[in-house]
Design a protein around this motif. Structure first.
Motif, PDB file in Angstrom:
ATOM      1  N   UNK A   1       0.833  -1.206   0.000  1.00  0.00           N
ATOM      2  CA  UNK A   1       0.000   0.000   0.000  1.00  0.00           C
ATOM      3  C   UNK A   1       0.868   1.257   0.000  1.00  0.00           C
ATOM      4  N   UNK A   2       1.938   1.234   0.792  1.00  0.00           N
ATOM      5  CA  UNK A   2       2.854   2.374   0.816  1.00  0.00           C
ATOM      6  C   UNK A   2       3.526   2.561  -0.544  1.00  0.00           C
ATOM      7  N   UNK A   3       3.918   1.452  -1.160  1.00  0.00           N
ATOM      8  CA  UNK A   3       4.565   1.526  -2.472  1.00  0.00           C
ATOM      9  C   UNK A   3       3.616   2.122  -3.509  1.00  0.00           C
ATOM     10  N   UNK A   4       2.343   1.749  -3.425  1.00  0.00           N
ATOM     11  CA  UNK A   4       1.352   2.312  -4.343  1.00  0.00           C
ATOM     12  C   UNK A   4       1.211   3.820  -4.171  1.00  0.00           C
TER      13      UNK A   4
ATOM     14  N   UNK B   1       5.850   5.360  -1.701  1.00  0.00           N
ATOM     15  CA  UNK B   1       6.811   5.184  -0.606  1.00  0.00           C
ATOM     16  C   UNK B   1       7.436   3.784  -0.665  1.00  0.00           C
ATOM     17  N   UNK B   2       8.492   3.646  -1.450  1.00  0.00           N
ATOM     18  CA  UNK B   2       9.209   2.373  -1.499  1.00  0.00           C
ATOM     19  C   UNK B   2       9.976   2.181  -0.188  1.00  0.00           C
ATOM     20  N   UNK B   3      10.389   0.957   0.095  1.00  0.00           N
ATOM     21  CA  UNK B   3      11.162   0.732   1.324  1.00  0.00           C
ATOM     22  C   UNK B   3      12.470   1.517   1.267  1.00  0.00           C
ATOM     23  N   UNK B   4      13.039   1.669   0.087  1.00  0.00           N
ATOM     24  CA  UNK B   4      14.252   2.466  -0.061  1.00  0.00           C
ATOM     25  C   UNK B   4      13.992   3.914   0.351  1.00  0.00           C
TER      26      UNK B   4
ATOM     27  N   UNK C   1       0.329   8.594   6.040  1.00  0.00           N
ATOM     28  CA  UNK C   1       0.870   8.370   4.696  1.00  0.00           C
ATOM     29  C   UNK C   1      -0.164   7.771   3.755  1.00  0.00           C
ATOM     30  N   UNK C   2      -0.988   6.858   4.281  1.00  0.00           N
ATOM     31  CA  UNK C   2      -1.989   6.187   3.442  1.00  0.00           C
ATOM     32  C   UNK C   2      -3.329   6.928   3.412  1.00  0.00           C
TER      33      UNK C   2
END
Length: 67
Positions: free
Chosen positions: A12-15, A18-21, A54-55
């Motif tokens: 959900x964060x990546x979408x 917000x990638x883990x990197x 964030x979401x």
């Protein structure tokens, strides 16, 4: 534990961009917190509040109680 995530938090964060990197590089959250999400472990209320921010959601949108 009877409380679990309804969604894959990291996906959900990546979408949302917000990638883990990016999370680590911009010091949004630490590696230990990211690992807890990967393992399905519940994080602190501060981190849950950050995820909700964030979401753009409420805690009930990402958590559920399971008997």
């Amino acid at each position: 534990m009877p409380i679990r995530y309804k969604i894959d938090i990291l996906s959900a964060l990546k979408d949302k961009g917000y990638s883990t990197y990016r999370l680590r590089k911009e010091k949004i959250m630490g590696e230990r917190t990211i690992q807890k999400f990967r393992n399905g472990e519940i994080v602190s209320s501060d981190n849950l509040a950050l995820i909700c921010k964030l979401l753009e959601c409420q805690p009930g949108d990402i958590l559920e109680y399971e008997e």
